[in-house]
Each structure stands twice: as structure tokens, then as C-alpha cells.
Motif scaffolding. Structure first.
Motif, PDB file in Angstrom:
ATOM      1  N   ARG A   4      -1.887  -0.990   5.074  1.00  0.00           N
ATOM      2  CA  ARG A   4      -0.839  -0.791   4.073  1.00  0.00           C
ATOM      3  C   ARG A   4      -1.436  -0.124   2.852  1.00  0.00           C
ATOM      4  NH1 ARG A   4      -1.168  -4.717   0.023  1.00  0.00           N
ATOM      5  NH2 ARG A   4      -2.696  -6.309   0.563  1.00  0.00           N
ATOM      6  N   ARG A   5      -0.566   0.345   2.023  1.00  0.00           N
ATOM      7  CA  ARG A   5      -1.007   0.875   0.745  1.00  0.00           C
ATOM      8  C   ARG A   5      -0.933  -0.263  -0.249  1.00  0.00           C
ATOM      9  NH1 ARG A   5      -2.142   6.028  -1.431  1.00  0.00           N
ATOM     10  NH2 ARG A   5      -1.995   5.768  -3.662  1.00  0.00           N
ATOM     11  N   LYS A   6      -2.003  -0.402  -1.033  1.00  0.00           N
ATOM     12  CA  LYS A   6      -2.021  -1.497  -2.002  1.00  0.00           C
ATOM     13  C   LYS A   6      -0.989  -1.265  -3.085  1.00  0.00           C
ATOM     14  CE  LYS A   6      -5.702  -3.963  -3.393  1.00  0.00           C
ATOM     15  NZ  LYS A   6      -6.944  -4.164  -4.146  1.00  0.00           N
ATOM     16  N   VAL A  33       4.199   8.046  11.785  1.00  0.00           N
ATOM     17  CA  VAL A  33       5.066   6.855  11.734  1.00  0.00           C
ATOM     18  C   VAL A  33       4.228   5.589  11.504  1.00  0.00           C
ATOM     19  CG1 VAL A  33       7.089   7.645  13.019  1.00  0.00           C
ATOM     20  CG2 VAL A  33       5.101   6.819  14.270  1.00  0.00           C
ATOM     21  N   THR A  34       3.026   5.771  10.956  1.00  0.00           N
ATOM     22  CA  THR A  34       2.230   4.591  10.599  1.00  0.00           C
ATOM     23  C   THR A  34       2.456   4.293   9.118  1.00  0.00           C
ATOM     24  OG1 THR A  34       0.370   6.155  10.492  1.00  0.00           O
ATOM     25  CG2 THR A  34       0.446   4.678  12.374  1.00  0.00           C
ATOM     26  N   GLY A  35       1.989   3.122   8.675  1.00  0.00           N
ATOM     27  CA  GLY A  35       2.149   2.737   7.270  1.00  0.00           C
ATOM     28  C   GLY A  35       3.619   2.599   6.920  1.00  0.00           C
ATOM     29  N   SER A  91      -5.106   4.409  15.761  1.00  0.00           N
ATOM     30  CA  SER A  91      -6.285   4.283  14.897  1.00  0.00           C
ATOM     31  C   SER A  91      -6.727   5.681  14.506  1.00  0.00           C
ATOM     32  CB  SER A  91      -7.437   3.626  15.656  1.00  0.00           C
ATOM     33  OG  SER A  91      -7.231   2.249  15.728  1.00  0.00           O
ATOM     34  N   TYR A  92      -7.172   5.811  13.279  1.00  0.00           N
ATOM     35  CA  TYR A  92      -7.656   7.111  12.820  1.00  0.00           C
ATOM     36  C   TYR A  92      -9.168   7.070  12.736  1.00  0.00           C
ATOM     37  CZ  TYR A  92      -2.760   7.772  11.621  1.00  0.00           C
ATOM     38  OH  TYR A  92      -1.395   7.876  11.682  1.00  0.00           O
ATOM     39  N   THR A  93      -9.793   8.105  13.298  1.00  0.00           N
ATOM     40  CA  THR A  93     -11.254   8.207  13.232  1.00  0.00           C
ATOM     41  C   THR A  93     -11.617   8.991  11.990  1.00  0.00           C
ATOM     42  OG1 THR A  93     -11.335   8.236  15.628  1.00  0.00           O
ATOM     43  CG2 THR A  93     -13.315   9.005  14.473  1.00  0.00           C
ATOM     44  N   THR A 107      -0.886  12.322  14.282  1.00  0.00           N
ATOM     45  CA  THR A 107      -2.164  12.998  14.510  1.00  0.00           C
ATOM     46  C   THR A 107      -3.166  12.826  13.383  1.00  0.00           C
ATOM     47  OG1 THR A 107      -1.211  15.001  13.617  1.00  0.00           O
ATOM     48  CG2 THR A 107      -1.140  14.741  16.004  1.00  0.00           C
ATOM     49  N   MET A 108      -2.678  12.722  12.158  1.00  0.00           N
ATOM     50  CA  MET A 108      -3.659  12.775  11.061  1.00  0.00           C
ATOM     51  C   MET A 108      -3.392  11.741   9.968  1.00  0.00           C
ATOM     52  SD  MET A 108      -2.359  16.032   8.982  1.00  0.00           S
ATOM     53  CE  MET A 108      -0.721  16.114   8.328  1.00  0.00           C
ATOM     54  N   TYR A 109      -4.455  11.448   9.290  1.00  0.00           N
ATOM     55  CA  TYR A 109      -4.396  10.546   8.138  1.00  0.00           C
ATOM     56  C   TYR A 109      -5.068  11.301   6.993  1.00  0.00           C
ATOM     57  CZ  TYR A 109      -5.965   6.633   5.189  1.00  0.00           C
ATOM     58  OH  TYR A 109      -6.233   5.802   4.138  1.00  0.00           O
ATOM     59  N   ALA A 110      -4.275  11.658   5.998  1.00  0.00           N
ATOM     60  CA  ALA A 110      -4.796  12.546   4.955  1.00  0.00           C
ATOM     61  C   ALA A 110      -4.111  12.271   3.635  1.00  0.00           C
ATOM     62  CB  ALA A 110      -4.544  13.997   5.359  1.00  0.00           C
ATOM     63  N   SER A 111      -4.621  12.869   2.578  1.00  0.00           N
ATOM     64  CA  SER A 111      -3.986  12.738   1.269  1.00  0.00           C
ATOM     65  C   SER A 111      -4.243  14.005   0.480  1.00  0.00           C
ATOM     66  CB  SER A 111      -4.584  11.557   0.504  1.00  0.00           C
ATOM     67  OG  SER A 111      -5.876  11.913   0.049  1.00  0.00           O
ATOM     68  N   SER A 112      -3.633  14.082  -0.674  1.00  0.00           N
ATOM     69  CA  SER A 112      -3.865  15.255  -1.516  1.00  0.00           C
ATOM     70  C   SER A 112      -5.308  15.283  -2.021  1.00  0.00           C
ATOM     71  CB  SER A 112      -2.895  15.255  -2.698  1.00  0.00           C
ATOM     72  OG  SER A 112      -1.585  15.385  -2.209  1.00  0.00           O
ATOM     73  N   GLU A 113      -5.928  14.127  -2.102  1.00  0.00           N
ATOM     74  CA  GLU A 113      -7.302  14.073  -2.619  1.00  0.00           C
ATOM     75  C   GLU A 113      -8.309  14.502  -1.557  1.00  0.00           C
ATOM     76  OE1 GLU A 113      -5.261  11.419  -2.747  1.00  0.00           O
ATOM     77  OE2 GLU A 113      -4.821  11.211  -4.886  1.00  0.00           O
ATOM     78  N   ASP A 158       7.223   9.120  -2.339  1.00  0.00           N
ATOM     79  CA  ASP A 158       7.229   8.283  -3.540  1.00  0.00           C
ATOM     80  C   ASP A 158       6.495   6.966  -3.265  1.00  0.00           C
ATOM     81  OD1 ASP A 158       9.454   8.030  -1.699  1.00  0.00           O
ATOM     82  OD2 ASP A 158      10.006   6.291  -2.882  1.00  0.00           O
ATOM     83  N   LYS A 159       5.833   6.454  -4.281  1.00  0.00           N
ATOM     84  CA  LYS A 159       5.163   5.164  -4.145  1.00  0.00           C
ATOM     85  C   LYS A 159       5.398   4.409  -5.438  1.00  0.00           C
ATOM     86  CE  LYS A 159       1.551   7.550  -1.561  1.00  0.00           C
ATOM     87  NZ  LYS A 159       2.016   8.928  -1.852  1.00  0.00           N
ATOM     88  N   THR A 160       6.263   3.425  -5.398  1.00  0.00           N
ATOM     89  CA  THR A 160       6.595   2.699  -6.624  1.00  0.00           C
ATOM     90  C   THR A 160       5.957   1.325  -6.575  1.00  0.00           C
ATOM     91  OG1 THR A 160       8.629   3.928  -6.914  1.00  0.00           O
ATOM     92  CG2 THR A 160       8.527   1.783  -7.981  1.00  0.00           C
ATOM     93  N   GLY A 218      -6.479   3.493  -2.610  1.00  0.00           N
ATOM     94  CA  GLY A 218      -5.374   2.538  -2.668  1.00  0.00           C
ATOM     95  C   GLY A 218      -4.879   2.138  -1.288  1.00  0.00           C
ATOM     96  N   ASP A 219      -5.560   2.617  -0.219  1.00  0.00           N
ATOM     97  CA  ASP A 219      -5.142   2.261   1.142  1.00  0.00           C
ATOM     98  C   ASP A 219      -6.024   1.139   1.690  1.00  0.00           C
ATOM     99  OD1 ASP A 219      -3.346   4.324   0.996  1.00  0.00           O
ATOM    100  OD2 ASP A 219      -4.499   5.693   2.253  1.00  0.00           O
ATOM    101  N   VAL A 220      -5.381   0.196   2.382  1.00  0.00           N
ATOM    102  CA  VAL A 220      -6.128  -0.872   3.048  1.00  0.00           C
ATOM    103  C   VAL A 220      -6.173  -0.545   4.544  1.00  0.00           C
ATOM    104  CG1 VAL A 220      -6.220  -3.347   3.543  1.00  0.00           C
ATOM    105  CG2 VAL A 220      -5.336  -2.543   1.333  1.00  0.00           C
TER     106      VAL A 220
HETATM  107  P1  AMP Z   1      -0.252  11.989  -0.849  1.00  0.00           P
HETATM  108  O1  AMP Z   1      -1.577  12.316  -1.367  1.00  0.00           O
HETATM  109  O2  AMP Z   1       0.797  11.779  -1.876  1.00  0.00           O
HETATM  110  O3  AMP Z   1       0.176  12.925   0.220  1.00  0.00           O
HETATM  111  O4  AMP Z   1      -0.345  10.555  -0.137  1.00  0.00           O
HETATM  112  C1  AMP Z   1      -1.448  10.184   0.616  1.00  0.00           C
HETATM  113  C2  AMP Z   1      -1.190   8.778   1.077  1.00  0.00           C
HETATM  114  O5  AMP Z   1      -0.157   8.793   2.106  1.00  0.00           O
HETATM  115  C3  AMP Z   1      -2.360   8.131   1.759  1.00  0.00           C
HETATM  116  O6  AMP Z   1      -3.298   7.627   0.823  1.00  0.00           O
HETATM  117  C4  AMP Z   1      -1.657   7.053   2.552  1.00  0.00           C
HETATM  118  O7  AMP Z   1      -1.285   5.964   1.716  1.00  0.00           O
HETATM  119  C5  AMP Z   1      -0.400   7.760   3.027  1.00  0.00           C
HETATM  120  N1  AMP Z   1      -0.667   8.354   4.363  1.00  0.00           N
HETATM  121  C6  AMP Z   1      -1.153   9.564   4.652  1.00  0.00           C
HETATM  122  N2  AMP Z   1      -1.317   9.725   5.985  1.00  0.00           N
HETATM  123  C7  AMP Z   1      -0.915   8.555   6.545  1.00  0.00           C
HETATM  124  C8  AMP Z   1      -0.865   8.065   7.869  1.00  0.00           C
HETATM  125  N3  AMP Z   1      -1.212   8.811   8.914  1.00  0.00           N
HETATM  126  N4  AMP Z   1      -0.409   6.800   8.067  1.00  0.00           N
HETATM  127  C9  AMP Z   1      -0.034   6.031   7.026  1.00  0.00           C
HETATM  128  N5  AMP Z   1      -0.063   6.431   5.752  1.00  0.00           N
HETATM  129  C10 AMP Z   1      -0.513   7.674   5.504  1.00  0.00           C
END
Ligand code: AMP
Length: 473
Positions: free
Chosen positions: A302-304, A178-180, A224-226, A201-207, A313-315, A283-285
Motif C-alpha cells: 500500500r501507499r503510506k 491493477v495493483t495497489g 510481484s515486481y522485480t 507490467t511495471m511499477y514506476a513513479s515520476s521520481e 490523486d493521493k489524499t 511512501g510505498d510499503v
Molecule cells: P506518480 O509518481 O504520481 O506517477 O505515482 C507513483 C506512485 O504510484 C508509486 O509510488 C506508487 O504508489 C503508485 N504506483 C505506481 N506503479 C504502481 C503499481 N504497479 N502498483 C501499485 N501502485 C503503483
């Protein structure tokens, strides 16, 4: 986080199950023929997930067959049904992002009668055709009129407050991000869960997987994410507000190393990954809040460049502009044009949808021209044209997942955007530097816009989307 470590935050999680709504998305092919899919889809389809050893801290109510079914209805139906059948075992309820959990609740609101019929009869609806789901559900589903009556009684009240704890009374917390952009869903989740804690619990992306929250039960505003330094080579670009897009080039001289970031400062995340991305701007701040040993901890700011986001979705502004341009071309035969526009991600109803406010100018001053535009279904076609112009993740969410509702154009009366400017100036904006915000969320601004709406129009059909061409777009 190793699941048993959870016991130090919430005791006894090995004594029950997690009701997690987990989904795969369709795969696509890149122009070079490689398979492209989101990271969680890869994970759920992997041996690592499917042949995972039994772990009492990580038992899900959802059968793997239901998670792996690409048909969103069948998957959700089976996961909800199995969650209801095992309701007293459920100790936590989760999805990846908050929007997914709200979708699940919406699904329950729409389908509880069918679900109750299945529970009472001990037979799965023929709408679920996937044989492996049918096999997995058959192992659990036996006629249970008492449970069917209980669920029907809770769902027919018309009062959905605390529905999560009413149906799954042993739930200790929600496991959702529920962040961002997902922070917009906190009040609704509080309503449905009766104020259960929410663990991000986590902050992650497809990359790349970036970091973990080492205090998972803290308030969402404190998360806060470590950063996990072994996941990639992490560098940080001091956040200067330039208009760069994700993935764009980096001025190497400005980059700060992981160990050298300063508490209180904001940075953009730059990664070099094992898979081959080189100094890629995610693209994340992020704002530095402290350190765990030498690893920095960050608040997600935030996401830039993202204006609108309902789900994954991110428009961005450029994309919205392009979509407005392509839709407004349909107004030309009517001698009308869009003079100003702004947008809003409306998440009051589930699924949420994009709302675009348009102020129109009929060049032919006759009122009939303006009327013709609002009458002849032109604006509905404009809604669809906008959707067609948006990115494939948006269209996939609309078409395959149903997780975004039809786009809406609200036509506001002439002069509304001037009033919007007056409002901004009255609040201290500089008249020289005023720019129409391309996305609005402040309640007084939304109230102003909504009070000037003369007509509202929805997209009449889903936009085109196919798994086959998605990766090329
Ligand atoms: P995607 O690769 O499409 O799953 O999107 C990854 C992006 O989702 C990240 O670069 C963030 O912008 C956002 N995201 C992922 N985890 C979090 C989180 N825990 N809090 C806020 N935004 C997140």
C-alpha cells in the motif's frame, strides 16, 4: 520489458495492434522557472517516443498527435475513434492505470452516437479542432456504414457486459496496473472485458522507474515486481508504522541494502536517484516475495498515509482534515459544526468521486438551524470549499482531465458515528483505543452510514486550478 519478449507469454502480438489510451498532462513551472510534468508526459513528448523506430510488437492504434493533445476530450475522442476503426487489428487494450480504462469505457458509453456518425460519414466531428489530430485521423477515416451500424448495435443494447471483447474481439488481455489502489477496479474491469487476463507490467513513479513484473500474465493478486537495481540506489526501511510522510527524512542506521532484505518482511522504499533525490522516501510499503538472481521481488502492499485515491490523486489524512476544517468554517454563521466525519472513494460510477460523510451539530437547538444548513446551498458550497483545499493533482483531475467527479457530502443523522463505534467494538475494537476511521471501505460500514444519510450534496462547480500555479502549490 522488451516488447518481443511478450511473445513468450502471449503469442502473435506482432500480428496486430495495441489500443492504448495514453494522455499527456499540462506542464507547470516551478517557482524557480523549471518545467514540471509527470514522467509519462515527458516520455510522450520526447524524441525517444515520437521518433521511435517501427517495432511490430509495439504498434498503437492511437495516432501520436492524439496522444500529445493536452485537451482531454479531443485526445480521448480521437483515440477511441481510431480504436474503433481498427477494431479487428486490436490484440490488447490498455492504459497506465485501471482507472483510465474505465474512463475510456465511460467515454464510449457517452459518445458512441457521435463516434458512429463520424464513422458513417467518414468525417471527424468539428468538436475536434486540433489540426494535427484532424490530419492523422483523416488518413484512417473513410465512410463505413457497416462498422457504424455494428458499433451502434453493440452500444445501444444498454448491456455493457464484455463490451471490450464484443467490440474488439481479438483482444487477448488488458494491459493495466491493477495493483495497489487500483485493485478496487478489478471487478468492474472483469465485467467490461468478460474476464480477460490483466497484465500489470511495471511499477514506476515520476521520481524513478522501480521494477517489472516478470510474470505479466499472473493473477493480479500474485503480482510481484522485480526491482531493477540499475535504475537508482535502492534502500529499504523496515516498516514500523511511524507516521512519516513521503519525502521525509530517514534514520540511516535502520536502512537495509537491496541485497539484504528478507523474504516475508515489509519495507518502505527509499531511493537515491541520478536526478538528485537523496534517500527519498517514496511512501510505498512493499513486501518481499523472493529474488530474481540477486534482485529482490516485492508485492506492492500500500501507499503510506493515502486515504483517498481515484486516479493519480493521493489524499492523506492531514489534507482531508484541512479540507474539512476549511469547509466547515462556512457553517459558522449557522451556528453549526461538523462533529465527526469520514470518507470513501466511490468508484461505482465513472468517474469516481470523493464522498465525505458529515455528522453535524447545530448549536442552536432549533431544528430550523439544521434545516437552513441543508437548504440554503451551504453544503454545496462546503463541497466546493473542500475541493479548493485539496491538492493540485486532485484539482487538475477534476478540472483539466474530468477524471474525478464532483465531491459529495452526505449528511448523516445525529448519533451515526456512535453507532459506527458500537459496530467496531462489537467486532472486537478496543473501546479505549477506538478512533473514527477517516476513510471507510468495508461494505457493512458503508451500508450503516448510507442508511443514516439525511441529505446528499454535490460540489456545484469545478475548483480553481491552473497549470501555471500548480507547481507552486
Ligand atoms: P506518480 O509518481 O504520481 O506517477 O505515482 C507513483 C506512485 O504510484 C508509486 O509510488 C506508487 O504508489 C503508485 N504506483 C505506481 N506503479 C504502481 C503499481 N504497479 N502498483 C501499485 N501502485 C503503483
Amino acid at each position: 520489458m522488451a516488447s518481443r519478449q511478450w511473445n513468450s507469454y502471449v503469442a502473435g502480438l506482432d500480428k496486430g495492434k495495441g489500443l492504448y489510451f495514453l494522455f499527456v498532462k499540462s506542464e507547470t513551472k516551478t517557482p524557480g522557472g523549471l518545467t514540471a510534468r509527470p514522467v509519462l508526459t515527458s516520455y510522450y513528448k520526447s524524441e525517444h517516443f515520437q521518433s521511435r523506430p517501427y517495432d511490430p510488437y509495439n504498434v498503437f492504434t492511437s495516432p501520436t498527435a492524439a496522444i500529445l493533445c493536452a485537451d482531454a476530450f479531443q485526445s480521448m475522442y480521437a483515440q477511441m475513434l481510431c480504436g474503433l476503426l481498427q477494431r479487428l487489428d486490436v490484440l490488447r487494450v490498455g492504459t497506465v492505470f485501471a482507472s483510465g480504462l474505465l474512463r475510456a469505457i465511460r467515454f464510449l458509453q457517452l459518445h458512441w452516437q457521435e463516434l458512429c456518425n463520424d464513422i458513417a460519414a467518414g468525417a471527424l466531428t468539428p468538436k475536434v479542432t486540433d489540426p494535427s489530430i484532424r490530419g492523422a485521423v483523416a488518413e484512417l477515416l473513410k465512410p463505413d456504414t457497416e462498422l457504424a451500424r455494428f458499433v451502434a448495435a453493440e452500444c445501444s443494447k444498454g448491456d455493457w457486459a464484455s463490451i471490450i471483447t464484443r467490440i474488439w474481439p481479438n483482444t487477448k488481455y488488458l494491459d493495466v496496473i491493477v495493483t495497489g489502489a487500483m485493485a478496487q477496479y478489478i471487478p468492474t474491469l472483469e465485467y467490461y472485458s468478460g474476464g480477460l487476463p490483466m497484465a500489470c507490467t511495471m511499477y514506476a513513479s515520476s521520481e524513478c522507474f522501480f521494477g517489472l513484473n516478470l510474470k505479466p500474465m499472473c493473477d493480479p493478486s500474485e503480482v510481484s515486481y522485480t526491482i531493477m537495481p540499475n535504475m537508482a540506489y535502492f534502500e529499504f526501511l523496515p516498516h514500523g508504522g511511524d507516521g512519516h510522510v513521503p519525502g521525509a527524512g530517514v534514520d540511516k542506521a535502520q536502512l537495509v541494502d537491496l541485497a539484504d532484505v528478507e523474504v516475508g518482511k515489509e519495507y518502505e522504499l527509499v531511493i537515491t536517484t541520478y536526478a538528485g533525490l537523496n534517500r527519498y522516501r517514496v511512501g510505498d510499503v512493499l513486501r518481499v516475495t523472493g529474488f530474481h538472481n540477486a534482485a529482490p521481488q516485492f508485492r506492492f502492499v500500500r501507499r503510506k498515509n493515502v486515504l483517498l485515491s481515484i486516479e493519480s490523486d493521493k489524499t492523506d489524512e492531514a489534507e482531508l482534515q484541512k479540507a474539512v476544517e476549511s469547509a466547515s468554517a462556512l457553517l459558522q454563521p449557522y451556528n453549526a459544526s461538523v462533529v465527526e466525519y469520514t470518507s470513501h472513494a466511490d468508484t461505482k460510477a465513472i468517474p469516481g468521486h470523493y464522498v465525505i460523510y458529515w455528522e453535524l451539530l447545530a448549536k442552536d437547538a432549533s431544528p430550523s438551524a439544521a434545516e437552513a444548513v441543508t437548504r440554503d446551498g451551504v453544503l454545496e458550497r462546503c463541497c466546493l470549499a473542500m475541493e479548493e483545499a485539496l491538492n493540485s493533482v486532485y484539482r487538475q483531475s477534476r478540472v483539466a482531465d474530468g477524471s474525478i467527479g464532483p465531491l459529495e457530502i452526505r449528511v448523516v443523522r445525529g448519533g451515526t458515528f456512535e453507532e459506527l463505534m458500537d459496530y467496531a467494538i462489537s467486532r472486537g475494537a478496543s473501546i479505549n483505543q477506538y478512533k473514527v476511521p477517516r476513510c471507510v471501505s468495508l461494505p457493512p460500514i458503508l451500508e450503516l452510514l448510507d442508511s443514516r444519510v439525511v441529505s446528499a450534496h454535490f460540489s456545484p462547480a469545478p475548483p480553481k486550478w491552473s497549470a501555471h500555479c500548480a507547481a507552486n502549490q
